[in-house]
Scaffold this motif. Structure first.
Motif, PDB file in Angstrom:
ATOM      1  N   PHE A 207       3.029  -9.159 -15.163  1.00 15.05           N
ATOM      2  CA  PHE A 207       1.762  -8.612 -14.681  1.00 15.05           C
ATOM      3  C   PHE A 207       1.923  -8.068 -13.265  1.00 15.05           C
ATOM      4  N   PHE A 208       2.740  -8.730 -12.450  1.00 15.76           N
ATOM      5  CA  PHE A 208       2.890  -8.310 -11.063  1.00 15.76           C
ATOM      6  C   PHE A 208       4.056  -7.342 -10.842  1.00 15.76           C
ATOM      7  N   SER A 209       4.973  -7.244 -11.768  1.00 15.45           N
ATOM      8  CA  SER A 209       6.071  -6.280 -11.621  1.00 15.45           C
ATOM      9  C   SER A 209       6.617  -5.964 -12.999  1.00 15.45           C
ATOM     10  N   VAL A 370      -3.434  -2.854   0.772  1.00 21.66           N
ATOM     11  CA  VAL A 370      -4.030  -3.720  -0.251  1.00 21.66           C
ATOM     12  C   VAL A 370      -4.703  -2.889  -1.334  1.00 21.66           C
ATOM     13  N   VAL A 371      -5.085  -1.670  -0.988  1.00 19.93           N
ATOM     14  CA  VAL A 371      -5.737  -0.783  -1.959  1.00 19.93           C
ATOM     15  C   VAL A 371      -4.764   0.264  -2.483  1.00 19.93           C
ATOM     16  N   THR A 372      -3.916   0.779  -1.605  1.00 20.38           N
ATOM     17  CA  THR A 372      -3.115   1.951  -1.963  1.00 20.38           C
ATOM     18  C   THR A 372      -1.790   1.636  -2.652  1.00 20.38           C
ATOM     19  N   VAL A 373      -1.216   0.462  -2.410  1.00 15.76           N
ATOM     20  CA  VAL A 373       0.107   0.156  -2.971  1.00 15.76           C
ATOM     21  C   VAL A 373      -0.045  -0.653  -4.259  1.00 15.76           C
ATOM     22  N   PRO A 374       0.406  -0.128  -5.398  1.00 14.89           N
ATOM     23  CA  PRO A 374       0.294  -0.887  -6.653  1.00 14.89           C
ATOM     24  C   PRO A 374       1.177  -2.138  -6.619  1.00 14.89           C
ATOM     25  N   VAL A 375       0.600  -3.265  -6.978  1.00 14.63           N
ATOM     26  CA  VAL A 375       1.372  -4.509  -7.027  1.00 14.63           C
ATOM     27  C   VAL A 375       1.232  -5.213  -8.376  1.00 14.63           C
ATOM     28  N   PHE A 420      -0.132 -13.307   6.744  1.00  6.32           N
ATOM     29  CA  PHE A 420       1.095 -12.883   6.088  1.00  6.32           C
ATOM     30  C   PHE A 420       1.266 -11.365   6.202  1.00  6.32           C
ATOM     31  N   LEU A 421       0.185 -10.622   5.951  1.00  7.51           N
ATOM     32  CA  LEU A 421       0.233  -9.170   6.106  1.00  7.51           C
ATOM     33  C   LEU A 421       0.530  -8.791   7.555  1.00  7.51           C
ATOM     34  N   LEU A 422      -0.071  -9.518   8.472  1.00  3.40           N
ATOM     35  CA  LEU A 422       0.140  -9.250   9.892  1.00  3.40           C
ATOM     36  C   LEU A 422       1.604  -9.470  10.272  1.00  3.40           C
ATOM     37  N   PHE A 423       2.168 -10.554   9.768  1.00  3.82           N
ATOM     38  CA  PHE A 423       3.575 -10.840  10.048  1.00  3.82           C
ATOM     39  C   PHE A 423       4.463  -9.712   9.534  1.00  3.82           C
ATOM     40  N   HIS A 424       4.139  -9.188   8.353  1.00  3.83           N
ATOM     41  CA  HIS A 424       4.945  -8.103   7.799  1.00  3.83           C
ATOM     42  C   HIS A 424       4.721  -6.803   8.557  1.00  3.83           C
ATOM     43  N   LEU A 425       3.557  -6.630   9.178  1.00  2.85           N
ATOM     44  CA  LEU A 425       3.374  -5.499  10.082  1.00  2.85           C
ATOM     45  C   LEU A 425       4.394  -5.567  11.209  1.00  2.85           C
ATOM     46  N   PHE A 426       4.598  -6.750  11.749  1.00  4.06           N
ATOM     47  CA  PHE A 426       5.591  -6.923  12.811  1.00  4.06           C
ATOM     48  C   PHE A 426       7.006  -6.667  12.280  1.00  4.06           C
ATOM     49  N   LEU A 427       7.290  -7.156  11.073  1.00  2.00           N
ATOM     50  CA  LEU A 427       8.612  -6.933  10.484  1.00  2.00           C
ATOM     51  C   LEU A 427       8.903  -5.443  10.321  1.00  2.00           C
ATOM     52  N   TYR A 428       7.941  -4.714   9.763  1.00  2.00           N
ATOM     53  CA  TYR A 428       8.145  -3.283   9.574  1.00  2.00           C
ATOM     54  C   TYR A 428       8.310  -2.575  10.913  1.00  2.00           C
ATOM     55  N   GLN A 439       7.532   4.300   4.786  1.00  2.00           N
ATOM     56  CA  GLN A 439       7.464   4.261   3.324  1.00  2.00           C
ATOM     57  C   GLN A 439       7.050   2.889   2.806  1.00  2.00           C
ATOM     58  N   LEU A 440       6.846   1.939   3.749  1.00  2.00           N
ATOM     59  CA  LEU A 440       6.597   0.534   3.370  1.00  2.00           C
ATOM     60  C   LEU A 440       7.647   0.083   2.364  1.00  2.00           C
ATOM     61  N   LYS A 441       8.902   0.313   2.737  1.00  2.23           N
ATOM     62  CA  LYS A 441      10.014   0.011   1.834  1.00  2.23           C
ATOM     63  C   LYS A 441       9.994  -1.455   1.404  1.00  2.23           C
ATOM     64  N   ASP A 442      10.208  -1.689   0.119  1.00  2.00           N
ATOM     65  CA  ASP A 442      10.283  -3.029  -0.464  1.00  2.00           C
ATOM     66  C   ASP A 442       8.993  -3.823  -0.262  1.00  2.00           C
ATOM     67  N   TYR A 443       7.874  -3.128  -0.149  1.00  2.00           N
ATOM     68  CA  TYR A 443       6.590  -3.807   0.064  1.00  2.00           C
ATOM     69  C   TYR A 443       6.312  -4.817  -1.035  1.00  2.00           C
ATOM     70  N   ILE A 444       6.555  -4.415  -2.285  1.00  2.00           N
ATOM     71  CA  ILE A 444       6.246  -5.309  -3.405  1.00  2.00           C
ATOM     72  C   ILE A 444       7.149  -6.543  -3.356  1.00  2.00           C
ATOM     73  N   ARG A 445       8.416  -6.367  -2.975  1.00  3.01           N
ATOM     74  CA  ARG A 445       9.316  -7.517  -2.872  1.00  3.01           C
ATOM     75  C   ARG A 445       8.887  -8.441  -1.738  1.00  3.01           C
ATOM     76  N   TYR A 446       8.350  -7.880  -0.657  1.00  2.63           N
ATOM     77  CA  TYR A 446       7.932  -8.703   0.471  1.00  2.63           C
ATOM     78  C   TYR A 446       6.600  -9.400   0.208  1.00  2.63           C
ATOM     79  N   ILE A 447       5.638  -8.663  -0.311  1.00  3.30           N
ATOM     80  CA  ILE A 447       4.276  -9.182  -0.462  1.00  3.30           C
ATOM     81  C   ILE A 447       4.046  -9.783  -1.848  1.00  3.30           C
ATOM     82  N   GLY A 448       4.750  -9.255  -2.857  1.00  2.45           N
ATOM     83  CA  GLY A 448       4.526  -9.693  -4.231  1.00  2.45           C
ATOM     84  C   GLY A 448       4.630 -11.190  -4.453  1.00  2.45           C
ATOM     85  N   PRO A 449       5.611 -11.885  -3.858  1.00  2.00           N
ATOM     86  CA  PRO A 449       5.689 -13.331  -4.081  1.00  2.00           C
ATOM     87  C   PRO A 449       4.436 -14.090  -3.667  1.00  2.00           C
TER      88      PRO A 449
END
Length: 672
Positions: A207-209, A370-375, A420-428, A439-449
């Motif tokens: 369902f998630f990937s 949260v709206v634009t990236v399909p997960v 968690f999203l904020l932390f990934h903002l710093f990572l990117y 490109q928000l590369k690997d967004y699903i791998r980072y946020i999906g879990p």
């Protein structure tokens, strides 16, 4: 021996679960996850001390001791009755099915990251009987955490070589253990409900990937860290939900969170999130607390966070001691420490320091993600959140006496998701280059879990509601209906044509070819050798395959236009890379089409300077071409190379004499 190792590993886990269930009167369905986690943490501690194999023997000796204790004390029948819980029966059956299926089909690694780290590190740990940072091998991302490697090590402890299918088996047994924890609240009368809940847990990763109809799915058939991170995150939440205020619950949860920390660096954040949720649950679930309960909860928080931080810091120090490199810095364009990254990120977020253009752009991208990236199969993260909150709504309606727990789970989980999203903002911002970050590369791998783990926790609350809630039939029907809808969607829209049950073995053809070629020269190499691979036309796949198969260190190449001083110093410009395709400068002028998709413009003189700098000991020719065979190899004294790929590889010893370089064929190094 791979078969025997798998059987003994399963048997050891079952024995540990039976012993703990009988000795401490625990719900058997909750035990597979902390048992597997405990084994990995135990092995990690012995690995720190440099005695990993001894730690493995002690695990199996302890399992034998537990079996003797059960048999001598007459606890076998009592334990068998406790093991009859739906969750544990599912775990035992799933483990057996995965063992038989993978032993019969013998799937192999094919994912890119399995060769850059995950699979290679598993192999290095097993063959070296040491944590991968200290084991010989071509592990590129050596600082990554060792948790899953140690679990794989346990499942093939008695084998001499390394078995890839056994690695898949170890991973999927862990997933089954997490699903068992989700369904733990359901007793023997709830088999139909348990079946639907467990089916939902099993299908949630699709369902998630999902690859979509007609695709090939590597879900349950890969050894990367994202899916274990999600499952153990969700399973950990189900542990604290089901072991509410029990002393044994704190111990089991602490061990599991320690393992969660060892899966990936981000496991530290997940573990602290679960620890915080557990403390809030123990503190507020039965109303507003007094000082006594507050003090106990603070003690619980310390008991949960202590092992997490100790293992994280312990691995960082071990890695630094084993490799001489630091594990606490990140960054692709410039190095920054973790705490420095957080400090700079918070400073820009709060306006305490000036915001960079990159930070401004990424703030907007992350807010809209949260709206634009399909997960998931329904679209963006907002759709996944709707499903999660739908499950929580049913649980809230059913758990009349414990609704505060559901509210806390929803509110605090949402707050943690925001952080968690904020932390990934710093990572990117600080880790990835601008091109990758935008490109928000690997967004699903980072946020999906987080989505998947949170969903599993919601299903765990639904299991509690189905067992203990008011209006059980109504709430159970509503919750199971929602879950069945997710299952149907995953089964119809996310159903792949092939997966772990029938992975097409044609995908392994190139793997097998490289394995055979590497095996033909492995007897001529050892781990003190450094080998430069030449495979013209490769897109780095064969380079990674050779890094996995060769019993020697694989040397890195260079990219750019020639090898010499940096551009800033008047040179042509070059950079470190992994694989390189050598191209004649005559064929690489401005406006000319690329000869290869990834190419290095390089003369024989450039290659000579490069080899003099790196001092590699051997050169392995996998695939040549006319330019390399004639213009390049000829300059090093080799005149009989074919201009393409043949049925054999050519191994040369690189000799450095009087400032020059020549290649000498290794006897037996051109085996067919």
């Amino acid at each position: 021996m791979a078969y025997l190792s798998g059987i003994l590993a399963l048997a050891a886990v079952w024995v540990f679960c039976a012993f703990l269930a009988d000795r401490f009167r625990l719900n058997a369905a909750l035990l597979p996850l902390p048992v597997l986690a405990g084994v990995a943490v135990w092995l990690c501690l012995w690995g720190f001390a440099g005695f990993l194999r001894l730690g493995g023997w002690l695990v199996y000796l302890a399992a034998a001791g537990c079996a003797v204790w059960l048999a001598a004390g007459g606890g076998l029948l009592r334990a068998a009755r406790r093991l009859a819980a739906p969750g544990f029966v599912f775990f035992a059956a799933a483990g057996a099915v995965f063992f038989v299926l993978f032993a019969a089909t013998k799937p192999m690694f094919i994912a890119w990251d399995e060769f850059t780290f995950w699979g290679t590190a598993c192999k290095a740990t097993k063959l070296g009987n040491a944590l991968h940072a200290a084991a010989p091998g071509n592990v590129q991302a050596g600082s990554y955490n060792p948790g899953m490697m140690l679990l794989v090590y346990f499942f093939q402890f008695f084998g001499k070589g390394f078995s890839e299918w056994s690695a898949f088996f170890a991973y999927d047994t862990l997933f089954a253990a997490c699903m068992s924890a989700v369904a733990a609240p359901l007793d023997k009368k709830r088999w139909p409900t348990a079946a639907v809940l467990l089916a939902g847990c099993f299908l949630l990763p699709w369902f998630f990937s999902a690859p979509g109809l007609g695709g090939v799915s590597n879900i349950y058939c890969n050894v990367m860290g994202d899916l274990p991170l999600a499952f153990v995150f969700g399973g950990s939440m189900c542990l604290y939900l089901s072991l509410h205020r029990r002393a044994a619950g704190g111990v089991l949860l602490a061990v599991t969170l320690g393992f969660l920390t060892l899966i990936k660096d981000m496991g530290l954040a997940y573990a602290l999130i679960v620890a915080g949720l557990a403390c809030a649950d123990w503190l507020f679930a039965d109303g507003w607390p007094g000082l006594k309960r507050l003090a106990k909860t603070l003690g619980l928080g310390a008991a949960l966070a202590g092992p997490v931080l100790a293992l994280f810091l312990g691995w960082s120090r071990y890695y630094a001691a084993a490799t001489g490199a630091s594990k606490v810095t990140v960054g692709s364009e410039e190095q920054v420490g973790y705490f420095g990254m957080l400090a700079q990120g918070v400073g820009q977020l709060l306006g305490l320091t000036g915001r960079t253009e990159k930070f401004e752009k990424l703030t907007g991208l992350m807010a809209r993600s949260v709206v634009t990236v399909p997960v998931c199969l329904l679209g963006g993260g907002i759709a996944a959140l709707a499903v999660i909150f739908g499950l929580l709504a049913v649980a809230w309606a059913a758990l009349a006496g414990s609704r505060r727990r559901v509210v806390q789970f929803a509110v605090l989980g949402s707050a943690c998701f925001g952080v968690f999203l904020l932390f990934h903002l710093f990572l990117y911002t600080f880790v990835l280059s601008e091109q990758e970050a935008y490109q928000l590369k690997d967004y699903i791998r980072y946020i999906g879990p987080y989505y998947l783990g949170w969903a599993l926790g919601a299903v765990g609350l639904l299991a509690l509601a189905a067992e203990k809630g008011v209006l059980p039939r109504v709430s159970r029907a509503a919750g199971l209906g929602l879950l069945a809808g997710v299952c149907l969607l995953a089964g119809v829209r996310g159903r792949p044509a092939a997966g772990f049950w029938n992975m097409p073995h044609t995908l392994y053809d190139e793997r097998r070819d490289v394995a055979a070629r590497a095996a033909s020269v492995n007897g001529l190499l050892d781990w003190d050798d450094t080998v430069l691979l030449i495979s013209q036309g490769d897109k780095a796949y064969r380079w990674n395959y050779y890094a996995y198969e060769l019993n020697a260190r694989l040397g890195r190449g260079f990219g750019g236009f020639g090898y010499g001083p940096d551009v800033e110093k008047g040179g042509t410009g070059w950079w470190d890379t992994t694989h390189m395709n050598l191209v004649n400068p005559v064929d690489a002028g401005e406006g000319r089409a690329e000869v290869y998709e990834y190419q290095t413009v390089c003369t024989a003189e450039d290659l000579k300077r490069f080899l003099l700098d790196r001092r590699y000991t051997h050169l392995l020719v996998d695939t040549s071409d006319a330019y390399f065979a004639i213009s390049v190899a000829g300059a090093f004294g080799v005149t009989d190379l074919p201009a393409g790929r043949t049925d054999r590889v050519y191994l040369f010893r690189i000799l450095y004499e009087d400032g020059g370089v020549r290649w000498e064929p290794v006897e037996g190094g051109a085996a067919g």
